[in-house]
Scaffold this motif. Structure first.
Motif, PDB file in Angstrom:
ATOM      1  N   TYR A   1       0.832  -1.200   0.000  1.00  0.00           N
ATOM      2  CA  TYR A   1       0.000   0.000   0.000  1.00  0.00           C
ATOM      3  C   TYR A   1       0.866   1.249   0.000  1.00  0.00           C
ATOM      4  N   ASN A   2       0.424   2.287  -0.746  1.00  0.00           N
ATOM      5  CA  ASN A   2       1.145   3.560  -0.750  1.00  0.00           C
ATOM      6  C   ASN A   2       0.682   4.403   0.433  1.00  0.00           C
ATOM      7  N   ASP A   3       1.169   5.639   0.534  1.00  0.00           N
ATOM      8  CA  ASP A   3       0.856   6.504   1.666  1.00  0.00           C
ATOM      9  C   ASP A   3      -0.628   6.855   1.760  1.00  0.00           C
ATOM     10  N   GLU A   4      -1.333   6.843   0.634  1.00  0.00           N
ATOM     11  CA  GLU A   4      -2.763   7.151   0.637  1.00  0.00           C
ATOM     12  C   GLU A   4      -3.618   5.939   1.001  1.00  0.00           C
ATOM     13  N   GLY A   5      -3.008   4.777   1.178  1.00  0.00           N
ATOM     14  CA  GLY A   5      -3.745   3.576   1.530  1.00  0.00           C
ATOM     15  C   GLY A   5      -4.273   2.812   0.334  1.00  0.00           C
ATOM     16  N   THR A   6      -3.801   3.185  -0.853  1.00  0.00           N
ATOM     17  CA  THR A   6      -4.227   2.498  -2.072  1.00  0.00           C
ATOM     18  C   THR A   6      -3.256   1.366  -2.362  1.00  0.00           C
TER      19      THR A   6
ATOM     20  N   ALA B   1       6.074  -3.602  -5.322  1.00  0.00           N
ATOM     21  CA  ALA B   1       6.431  -2.256  -5.779  1.00  0.00           C
ATOM     22  C   ALA B   1       6.141  -1.251  -4.692  1.00  0.00           C
ATOM     23  N   GLU B   2       6.979  -0.261  -4.587  1.00  0.00           N
ATOM     24  CA  GLU B   2       6.776   0.796  -3.618  1.00  0.00           C
ATOM     25  C   GLU B   2       7.009   2.131  -4.274  1.00  0.00           C
ATOM     26  N   ASP B   3       6.320   3.192  -3.780  1.00  0.00           N
ATOM     27  CA  ASP B   3       6.522   4.549  -4.313  1.00  0.00           C
ATOM     28  C   ASP B   3       7.743   5.173  -3.706  1.00  0.00           C
TER      29      ASP B   3
END
Length: 142
Positions: free
Chosen positions: A129-134, A140-142
């Motif tokens: 999950y990314n920082d927005e919870g998506t 994979a990471e942002d």
């Protein structure tokens, strides 16, 4: 030289590929290699387990029991753990080679995992999950 530098293969797993003849008269043992040249370890294909990074054993009712994970291996990278049970899709069979192919391609692999007293099904690799919870693609990471 059948195993890796930290493995010990002995007994049935190593000797099942040979026919043994005991020549009592000459006090000799004769070994003849049979048709199955795969090295097994606790009934599982050793080379395949080495490539997977996990020792897996086939179960009677289908699927595979995971009983050893090599840290940093392919199986560990998707989140597979000791004592997981790899569950084949409903109505299908799953071979150890297909499991390796799924792990290499980061395809979905369903495992049963004991959570307290209850078995739960988990899809691996788990989403990241990314920082927005998506949820983004696994690994994979942002």
């Amino acid at each position: 030289n059948q195993g890796g530098n930290t493995d010990s293969l002995m007994g049935y797993d190593l000797l099942h590929q040979f026919t043994l003849r005991i020549d009592y008269k000459r006090k000799r043992l004769w070994l003849r290699r049979g048709g199955d040249r795969r090295t097994t370890f606790y009934g599982g294909d050793y080379e395949l387990s080495k490539a997977l990074g996990a020792q897996i054993t086939p179960l009677r009712q289908g699927g595979f029991q995971v009983w050893a994970i090599r840290p940093g291996g392919r199986a560990a990278s998707i989140g597979l753990r000791n004592n997981d049970v790899i569950v084949p899709p409903y109505g299908e069979t799953l071979t150890a080679k297909q499991i390796l192919e799924k792990v290499e391609a980061s395809e979905e692999l369903v495992v049963g995992r004991l959570d307290g007293d209850v078995w739960v099904d988990i899809s691996l690799p788990e989403p990241v999950y990314n920082d927005e919870g998506t949820a983004v693609s696994a690994g994979a990471e942002d």
